[in-house]
Motif scaffolding. Structure first.
Motif, PDB file in Angstrom:
ATOM      1  N   LEU A  33      -1.018   7.085   5.875  1.00  0.00           N
ATOM      2  CA  LEU A  33      -0.085   7.130   4.748  1.00  0.00           C
ATOM      3  C   LEU A  33      -0.809   7.669   3.518  1.00  0.00           C
ATOM      4  CD1 LEU A  33       1.836   3.738   5.160  1.00  0.00           C
ATOM      5  CD2 LEU A  33       2.480   5.989   5.991  1.00  0.00           C
ATOM      6  N   SER A  34      -0.043   8.323   2.653  1.00  0.00           N
ATOM      7  CA  SER A  34      -0.657   9.012   1.512  1.00  0.00           C
ATOM      8  C   SER A  34      -1.127   8.047   0.426  1.00  0.00           C
ATOM      9  CB  SER A  34       0.345   9.989   0.917  1.00  0.00           C
ATOM     10  OG  SER A  34       1.521   9.282   0.589  1.00  0.00           O
ATOM     11  N   LYS A  35      -0.622   6.803   0.440  1.00  0.00           N
ATOM     12  CA  LYS A  35      -1.086   5.848  -0.579  1.00  0.00           C
ATOM     13  C   LYS A  35      -1.152   4.460   0.034  1.00  0.00           C
ATOM     14  CE  LYS A  35       3.547   5.029  -2.282  1.00  0.00           C
ATOM     15  NZ  LYS A  35       4.549   5.044  -3.238  1.00  0.00           N
ATOM     16  N   PRO A  36      -1.996   3.586  -0.521  1.00  0.00           N
ATOM     17  CA  PRO A  36      -2.142   2.256   0.083  1.00  0.00           C
ATOM     18  C   PRO A  36      -0.915   1.370  -0.160  1.00  0.00           C
ATOM     19  CG  PRO A  36      -3.832   2.656  -1.596  1.00  0.00           C
ATOM     20  CD  PRO A  36      -2.871   3.793  -1.662  1.00  0.00           C
ATOM     21  N   PHE A  37      -0.638   0.492   0.778  1.00  0.00           N
ATOM     22  CA  PHE A  37       0.446  -0.492   0.647  1.00  0.00           C
ATOM     23  C   PHE A  37      -0.120  -1.864   0.948  1.00  0.00           C
ATOM     24  CE2 PHE A  37       2.852   3.343   1.402  1.00  0.00           C
ATOM     25  CZ  PHE A  37       3.998   3.179   0.650  1.00  0.00           C
ATOM     26  N   GLU A  38       0.600  -2.899   0.478  1.00  0.00           N
ATOM     27  CA  GLU A  38       0.162  -4.266   0.773  1.00  0.00           C
ATOM     28  C   GLU A  38       0.437  -4.591   2.242  1.00  0.00           C
ATOM     29  OE1 GLU A  38       1.929  -6.961  -1.968  1.00  0.00           O
ATOM     30  OE2 GLU A  38       0.861  -6.070  -3.664  1.00  0.00           O
ATOM     31  N   GLN A  39      -0.213  -5.716   2.662  1.00  0.00           N
ATOM     32  CA  GLN A  39      -0.192  -6.071   4.069  1.00  0.00           C
ATOM     33  C   GLN A  39       1.212  -6.175   4.683  1.00  0.00           C
ATOM     34  OE1 GLN A  39      -3.145  -5.747   5.313  1.00  0.00           O
ATOM     35  NE2 GLN A  39      -2.182  -5.995   7.320  1.00  0.00           N
ATOM     36  N   ASP A  40       2.158  -6.825   3.962  1.00  0.00           N
ATOM     37  CA  ASP A  40       3.476  -6.982   4.614  1.00  0.00           C
ATOM     38  C   ASP A  40       4.234  -5.655   4.698  1.00  0.00           C
ATOM     39  OD1 ASP A  40       3.807  -7.216   1.842  1.00  0.00           O
ATOM     40  OD2 ASP A  40       5.771  -8.163   2.115  1.00  0.00           O
ATOM     41  N   TRP A  41       3.894  -4.713   3.821  1.00  0.00           N
ATOM     42  CA  TRP A  41       4.493  -3.382   3.928  1.00  0.00           C
ATOM     43  C   TRP A  41       3.885  -2.633   5.119  1.00  0.00           C
ATOM     44  CZ3 TRP A  41       8.074  -0.943   0.550  1.00  0.00           C
ATOM     45  CH2 TRP A  41       8.512  -1.770  -0.497  1.00  0.00           C
ATOM     46  N   THR A  74       4.291  -0.497  10.582  1.00  0.00           N
ATOM     47  CA  THR A  74       3.777  -0.589  11.961  1.00  0.00           C
ATOM     48  C   THR A  74       4.913  -0.917  12.923  1.00  0.00           C
ATOM     49  OG1 THR A  74       1.730  -1.436  11.017  1.00  0.00           O
ATOM     50  CG2 THR A  74       1.979  -1.660  13.401  1.00  0.00           C
ATOM     51  N   HIS A  75       5.765  -1.898  12.543  1.00  0.00           N
ATOM     52  CA  HIS A  75       6.885  -2.262  13.422  1.00  0.00           C
ATOM     53  C   HIS A  75       7.786  -1.068  13.682  1.00  0.00           C
ATOM     54  CE1 HIS A  75       6.639  -6.811  12.403  1.00  0.00           C
ATOM     55  NE2 HIS A  75       5.878  -6.478  13.411  1.00  0.00           N
ATOM     56  N   LEU A  76       8.037  -0.296  12.624  1.00  0.00           N
ATOM     57  CA  LEU A  76       8.905   0.880  12.793  1.00  0.00           C
ATOM     58  C   LEU A  76       8.239   1.916  13.701  1.00  0.00           C
ATOM     59  CD1 LEU A  76      10.189   1.279   9.124  1.00  0.00           C
ATOM     60  CD2 LEU A  76      11.600   0.740  11.113  1.00  0.00           C
ATOM     61  N   ALA A  77       6.945   2.169  13.460  1.00  0.00           N
ATOM     62  CA  ALA A  77       6.237   3.178  14.258  1.00  0.00           C
ATOM     63  C   ALA A  77       6.146   2.743  15.723  1.00  0.00           C
ATOM     64  CB  ALA A  77       4.840   3.405  13.679  1.00  0.00           C
ATOM     65  N   ASN A  78       6.047   1.399  15.933  1.00  0.00           N
ATOM     66  CA  ASN A  78       5.958   0.907  17.313  1.00  0.00           C
ATOM     67  C   ASN A  78       7.252   1.101  18.100  1.00  0.00           C
ATOM     68  OD1 ASN A  78       3.319   0.204  17.067  1.00  0.00           O
ATOM     69  ND2 ASN A  78       3.681  -1.985  16.784  1.00  0.00           N
ATOM     70  N   LEU A  79       8.330   1.439  17.406  1.00  0.00           N
ATOM     71  CA  LEU A  79       9.562   1.762  18.131  1.00  0.00           C
ATOM     72  C   LEU A  79       9.389   3.083  18.883  1.00  0.00           C
ATOM     73  CD1 LEU A  79      12.237   1.022  15.348  1.00  0.00           C
ATOM     74  CD2 LEU A  79      11.559  -0.472  17.223  1.00  0.00           C
TER      75      LEU A  79
END
Ligand code: SF4
Length: 507
Positions: free
Chosen positions: A6-14, A19-24
């Motif tokens: 990802l182009s910028k950092p996000f917090e853990q729950d994001w 990850t959940h979406l990509a795992n689809l």
């Protein structure tokens, strides 16, 4: 392992959300922010514009390919911070999913939903006052849910409200789940608290002593507070693994302890493993007026049953179904699983053809999921399962067959790592729906879990906030600690149902 940068950092729950979406789409995904790494690069942004709209965009690059997506949504006004954050996440999810769909050529029929209860979302919008057409539009446009799934949700809502007209007004009552953690053997896909039953070491008897005590103590509290019980469900394990006289004693304690037993709307006893059903046990169920049971074939192919460690034959399922039916069990549920090892369309069609001869009152069609702790997941390479298209075809066959045989869908849930990212659907003949299944899926009231591995959900009737509480899974731990667990559950009950104080006025 698929890397997504990802182009910028996000917090853990994001990160968890991405990850959940990509795992689809991919078996396993790792999200990182290191532009130097190799992988799929996604630049994802959402901003609030001057017209009070969340405006999201995503650009995905892999090698020489690039995909782009955008989405806008009016910012919801007068909502809590939490709801605002939820909306923001939804916009991010929308564009992120869009570019992944373009890259892979795979459309996710459940859109950005990764949770297990899509019906809860449907009920939420209906409770907010939207009509069915409006809900459909919101689900399709904002959540990217396919039209046929929206129609399914709409259908289910109608059936649920018919089955429980006061579905959203039973918060002051409770339902009871009683977990009996024994089975004849452990199935390969199982992660329930289910221990192969051995009668030698007294473990079953000690567990049952604790269970009786829990039923008595919870019953005492419910009686003192004049609480009504909507439904009671015996699950596990297989609650018919214990002996007929032990079942009899348990139901006696239940009737002696719980208040308003004549007003309980439904009592179900899972008899999932046909090898546990005997005439003596059916006599006990009838004695106590219990006629809703589950007899679960899972598959009608003997080789499959062997491969998943069920240790009973197809013929035994058929024989025990007819034994139960002929002895007066009027509401029998059967479960089938799509995508069991080595099964394809032909085997599933065969299962449906066999089911047709029995016409159970309800049929739950599960899609195989690889649960982390199961034997099947640990040794995944040993099990050959159908591909996504075949699983979808089987699901459609199930839908078509249930329609032709007069069943209607009445509850639905999804699981992580479910084959084809599909769903589990409960179908029933009209009026034969399991009320407990609806209540537990839609989380409309408190469920008190009693026994091994039983999970309680304490729902505050005012805030609707749910607190989960889990009894020990292992019978040995349960035997040692059940008294503490009774106390803790009563504390939770006292908190959500505080005693009403009557104030006497001076005249
Ligand atoms: S019968 Fe059900 S609870 Fe028992 S081992 Fe098999 S899947 Fe698990």
């Amino acid at each position: 392992m698929q890397k997504i940068i990802l182009s910028k950092p996000f917090e853990q729950d994001w990160i968890r959300m991405f990850t959940h979406l990509a795992n689809l789409f991919f078996e396993e995904t790792k999200i990182s922010f290191d532009a130097e790494e190799d992988g799929i690069y996604v630049d994802v942004h959402v901003e609030q514009d001057s017209n009070n709209r969340f405006s999201g965009s995503a650009q995905l690059r892999q090698n020489d390919k690039a995909y782009w997506a955008s989405f806008e949504e009016q910012v919801e006004m007068n909502v809590t911070e939490k709801e605002r954050a939820r909306q923001l996440k939804r916009v991010y999810s929308h564009v992120f999913l869009d570019v992944l769909e373009q890259l892979t050529g795979t459309t996710q029929s459940w859109g950005i939903l990764t949770g297990i209860r899509p019906m809860k979302l449907y009920h939420k919008y209906r409770q907010l006052g939207h009509n069915c057409e409006e809900v459909k539009k919101i689900l399709m446009e904002n959540h990217r849910i396919a039209e046929e799934k929206c129609t399914l949700l709409e259908q289910i809502e109608k059936v649920q409200i018919q089955a429980i007209p006061d579905l959203h007004a039973i918060k002051d009552e409770v339902s009871i789940y009683i977990g009996i953690p024994f089975c004849p053997t452990k199935c390969a896909y199982c992660t329930f608290p289910a221990y192969a039953i051995h009668r030698k070491n007294g473990r079953v008897e000690s567990f049952l002593d604790g269970l009786h005590e829990e039923i008595r103590e919870i019953g005492k509290w419910l009686t003192q507070r004049d609480k009504k019980i909507t439904t009671i469900y015996f699950g596990g394990g297989t609650p018919t693994s214990i002996e007929a006289d032990e079942m009899d004693a348990l139901y006696q304690t239940m009737y002696n302890s719980f208040p308003y037993m004549d007003e309980v709307r439904e009592i179900t006893v899972e008899a999932g493993r046909p090898d546990t059903i005997t005439p003596a046990k059916i006599d006990v169920l009838k004695k106590w007026g219990i006629d809703r049971i589950s007899v679960n074939p899972q598959s009608y192919t003997d080789e499959t049953l062997k491969a998943i460690g069920r240790h009973h034959s197809v013929q035994e399922t058929i024989d025990k179904f007819w034994l139960s039916r002929n002895m007066g069990m009027n509401n029998i549920n059967m479960d089938l699983i799509i995508g069991l090892p080595n099964e394809g369309v032909e085997e599933f069609q065969h299962s449906l053809t066999e089911t047709e001869k029995m016409q159970p009152e309800s049929l739950t069609v599960h899609t195989l999921s690889f649960k982390r702790a199961s034997e099947m997941t640990r040794n995944k390479e040993k099990y050959k399962v159908a591909d996504r298209e075949t699983v979808e075809r089987m699901m459609q066959l199930g839908e078509q067959w249930t329609k032709e045989n007069g069943y209607v869908p009445y509850y639905l849930y999804r699981q992580k790592n479910i084959l084809g990212n599909l769903e589990n659907v409960g179908y029933a003949k009209p009026g034969e729906e399991s009320l407990y299944n609806i209540i537990i899926m839609e989380e409309v009231q408190t469920i008190i879990g009693i026994g091994c591995g039983a999970s309680s959900k304490f729902m505050d009737p005012v805030t609707e906030k749910i607190t989960q509480f889990q009894n020990p899974k292992d019978p040995a731990a349960y035997i040692l600690t059940f008294e503490d667990y009774i106390d803790k559950k009563i504390e939770h009950l006292e908190r959500i149902f505080p005693e009403k104080v009557t104030v006497e006025l001076d005249r």
